[in-house]
Design a protein around this motif. Structure first.
Motif, PDB file in Angstrom:
ATOM      1  N   UNK A 192       0.794  -1.226   0.000  1.00  0.00           N
ATOM      2  CA  UNK A 192       0.000   0.000   0.000  1.00  0.00           C
ATOM      3  C   UNK A 192       0.821   1.269   0.000  1.00  0.00           C
ATOM      4  N   UNK A 193       1.936   1.289   0.748  1.00  0.00           N
ATOM      5  CA  UNK A 193       2.742   2.510   0.782  1.00  0.00           C
ATOM      6  C   UNK A 193       3.323   2.818  -0.601  1.00  0.00           C
ATOM      7  N   UNK A 194       3.729   1.791  -1.339  1.00  0.00           N
ATOM      8  CA  UNK A 194       4.251   2.001  -2.696  1.00  0.00           C
ATOM      9  C   UNK A 194       3.145   2.494  -3.627  1.00  0.00           C
ATOM     10  N   UNK A 195       1.952   1.889  -3.530  1.00  0.00           N
ATOM     11  CA  UNK A 195       0.843   2.298  -4.392  1.00  0.00           C
ATOM     12  C   UNK A 195       0.444   3.753  -4.120  1.00  0.00           C
ATOM     13  N   UNK A 196       0.363   4.132  -2.847  1.00  0.00           N
ATOM     14  CA  UNK A 196       0.016   5.520  -2.517  1.00  0.00           C
ATOM     15  C   UNK A 196       1.116   6.484  -2.959  1.00  0.00           C
ATOM     16  N   UNK A 197       2.385   6.078  -2.799  1.00  0.00           N
ATOM     17  CA  UNK A 197       3.521   6.881  -3.252  1.00  0.00           C
ATOM     18  C   UNK A 197       3.424   7.127  -4.761  1.00  0.00           C
ATOM     19  N   UNK A 198       3.215   6.062  -5.507  1.00  0.00           N
ATOM     20  CA  UNK A 198       3.173   6.197  -6.960  1.00  0.00           C
ATOM     21  C   UNK A 198       1.967   7.013  -7.421  1.00  0.00           C
ATOM     22  N   UNK A 199       0.810   6.814  -6.806  1.00  0.00           N
ATOM     23  CA  UNK A 199      -0.359   7.595  -7.218  1.00  0.00           C
ATOM     24  C   UNK A 199      -0.173   9.071  -6.888  1.00  0.00           C
ATOM     25  N   UNK A 200       0.503   9.360  -5.783  1.00  0.00           N
ATOM     26  CA  UNK A 200       0.822  10.757  -5.454  1.00  0.00           C
ATOM     27  C   UNK A 200       1.715  11.356  -6.534  1.00  0.00           C
ATOM     28  N   UNK A 201       2.769  10.620  -6.931  1.00  0.00           N
ATOM     29  CA  UNK A 201       3.673  11.116  -7.971  1.00  0.00           C
ATOM     30  C   UNK A 201       2.938  11.313  -9.299  1.00  0.00           C
ATOM     31  N   UNK A 202       2.042  10.411  -9.655  1.00  0.00           N
ATOM     32  CA  UNK A 202       1.285  10.545 -10.906  1.00  0.00           C
ATOM     33  C   UNK A 202       0.440  11.821 -10.880  1.00  0.00           C
ATOM     34  N   UNK A 203      -0.199  12.087  -9.751  1.00  0.00           N
ATOM     35  CA  UNK A 203      -1.021  13.292  -9.635  1.00  0.00           C
ATOM     36  C   UNK A 203      -0.171  14.548  -9.801  1.00  0.00           C
ATOM     37  N   UNK A 204       0.983  14.570  -9.159  1.00  0.00           N
ATOM     38  CA  UNK A 204       1.859  15.738  -9.266  1.00  0.00           C
ATOM     39  C   UNK A 204       2.390  15.881 -10.696  1.00  0.00           C
ATOM     40  N   UNK A 205       2.731  14.767 -11.338  1.00  0.00           N
ATOM     41  CA  UNK A 205       3.223  14.839 -12.718  1.00  0.00           C
ATOM     42  C   UNK A 205       2.148  15.365 -13.663  1.00  0.00           C
ATOM     43  N   UNK A 206       0.888  15.081 -13.372  1.00  0.00           N
ATOM     44  CA  UNK A 206      -0.196  15.653 -14.166  1.00  0.00           C
ATOM     45  C   UNK A 206      -0.198  17.169 -14.018  1.00  0.00           C
ATOM     46  N   UNK A 207      -0.088  17.644 -12.788  1.00  0.00           N
ATOM     47  CA  UNK A 207      -0.022  19.090 -12.557  1.00  0.00           C
ATOM     48  C   UNK A 207       1.219  19.690 -13.214  1.00  0.00           C
ATOM     49  N   UNK A 208       2.353  19.000 -13.117  1.00  0.00           N
ATOM     50  CA  UNK A 208       3.583  19.493 -13.733  1.00  0.00           C
ATOM     51  C   UNK A 208       3.448  19.566 -15.250  1.00  0.00           C
ATOM     52  N   UNK A 209       2.793  18.577 -15.844  1.00  0.00           N
ATOM     53  CA  UNK A 209       2.579  18.596 -17.301  1.00  0.00           C
ATOM     54  C   UNK A 209       1.668  19.759 -17.695  1.00  0.00           C
ATOM     55  N   UNK A 210       0.668  20.039 -16.884  1.00  0.00           N
ATOM     56  CA  UNK A 210      -0.203  21.190 -17.161  1.00  0.00           C
ATOM     57  C   UNK A 210       0.608  22.486 -17.126  1.00  0.00           C
ATOM     58  N   UNK A 211       1.496  22.598 -16.160  1.00  0.00           N
ATOM     59  CA  UNK A 211       2.345  23.787 -16.050  1.00  0.00           C
ATOM     60  C   UNK A 211       3.279  23.871 -17.258  1.00  0.00           C
ATOM     61  N   UNK A 212       3.933  22.779 -17.588  1.00  0.00           N
ATOM     62  CA  UNK A 212       4.872  22.775 -18.712  1.00  0.00           C
ATOM     63  C   UNK A 212       4.191  23.125 -20.031  1.00  0.00           C
ATOM     64  N   UNK A 213       2.945  22.698 -20.195  1.00  0.00           N
ATOM     65  CA  UNK A 213       2.235  22.907 -21.455  1.00  0.00           C
ATOM     66  C   UNK A 213       1.534  24.259 -21.545  1.00  0.00           C
ATOM     67  N   UNK A 214       1.485  24.977 -20.442  1.00  0.00           N
ATOM     68  CA  UNK A 214       0.735  26.244 -20.425  1.00  0.00           C
ATOM     69  C   UNK A 214       1.492  27.341 -21.159  1.00  0.00           C
ATOM     70  N   UNK A 215       0.756  28.397 -21.476  1.00  0.00           N
ATOM     71  CA  UNK A 215       1.338  29.539 -22.196  1.00  0.00           C
ATOM     72  C   UNK A 215       2.361  30.266 -21.371  1.00  0.00           C
TER      73      UNK A 215
END
Length: 151
Positions: A128-151
């Motif tokens: 469970x700790x690995x699954x929660x760790x990875x899902x947290x990273x995926x969520x942040x990477x989504x936000x990071x991709x939104x930032x990178x792709x923004x104007x």
């Protein structure tokens, strides 16, 4: 092509590049020592909090360098024309939150605060700790991709 569709393409490509680089950085680039030591805290039966911080910082440095290399190379090859300031902001978000989560104590506290302590405690190296760790990273990477792709 409209500006909205161009932004959506930049986001999708940036996310794919960040996600792939994160897996490489976490599972291929990270050293065995970093993986074992990055979550150490003084309350862990004499394990050094300083050693944990150093190992986590070294891991996040190589992790972020991997993400930067992949994102910049991919952006160039795909012609994404990502703005350097946005890429830096995206990588800073990814790096800072990755360090926070990989110290383990913070993510465990978050899991406990939202009633996920039993799930977090599920056993095994891919529990469970690995699954929660990875899902947290995926969520942040989504936000990071939104930032990178923004104007």
């Amino acid at each position: 092509m409209t500006e909205h569709s161009t932004r959506a393409i930049r986001f999708a490509a940036a996310y794919a590049l960040l996600r792939m680089a994160a897996d490489v950085g976490d599972h291929w680039i990270q050293s065995h020592h970093q993986a074992l030591t990055k979550g150490q805290h003084d309350e862990n039966e004499g394990q050094s909090s300083r050693a944990g911080r150093i190992a986590c910082t070294a891991h996040v440095a190589t992790y972020t360098a991997t993400q930067a290399a992949v994102l910049l190379t991919g952006s160039r090859v795909l012609g994404l024309r990502l703005k350097p300031s946005r890429v830096i902001a995206a990588l800073a978000l990814s790096a800072g939150t990755h360090w926070w989560a990989d110290r383990r104590i913070h993510l465990k506290a978050l899991a406990e605060a939202i009633g996920k302590e039993e799930y977090y405690a599920l056993g095994g190296p891919l529990g469970g700790n690995y699954a929660l760790d990875q899902s947290f990273h995926h969520a942040v990477e989504t936000a990071a991709a939104l930032i990178a792709a923004s104007k």
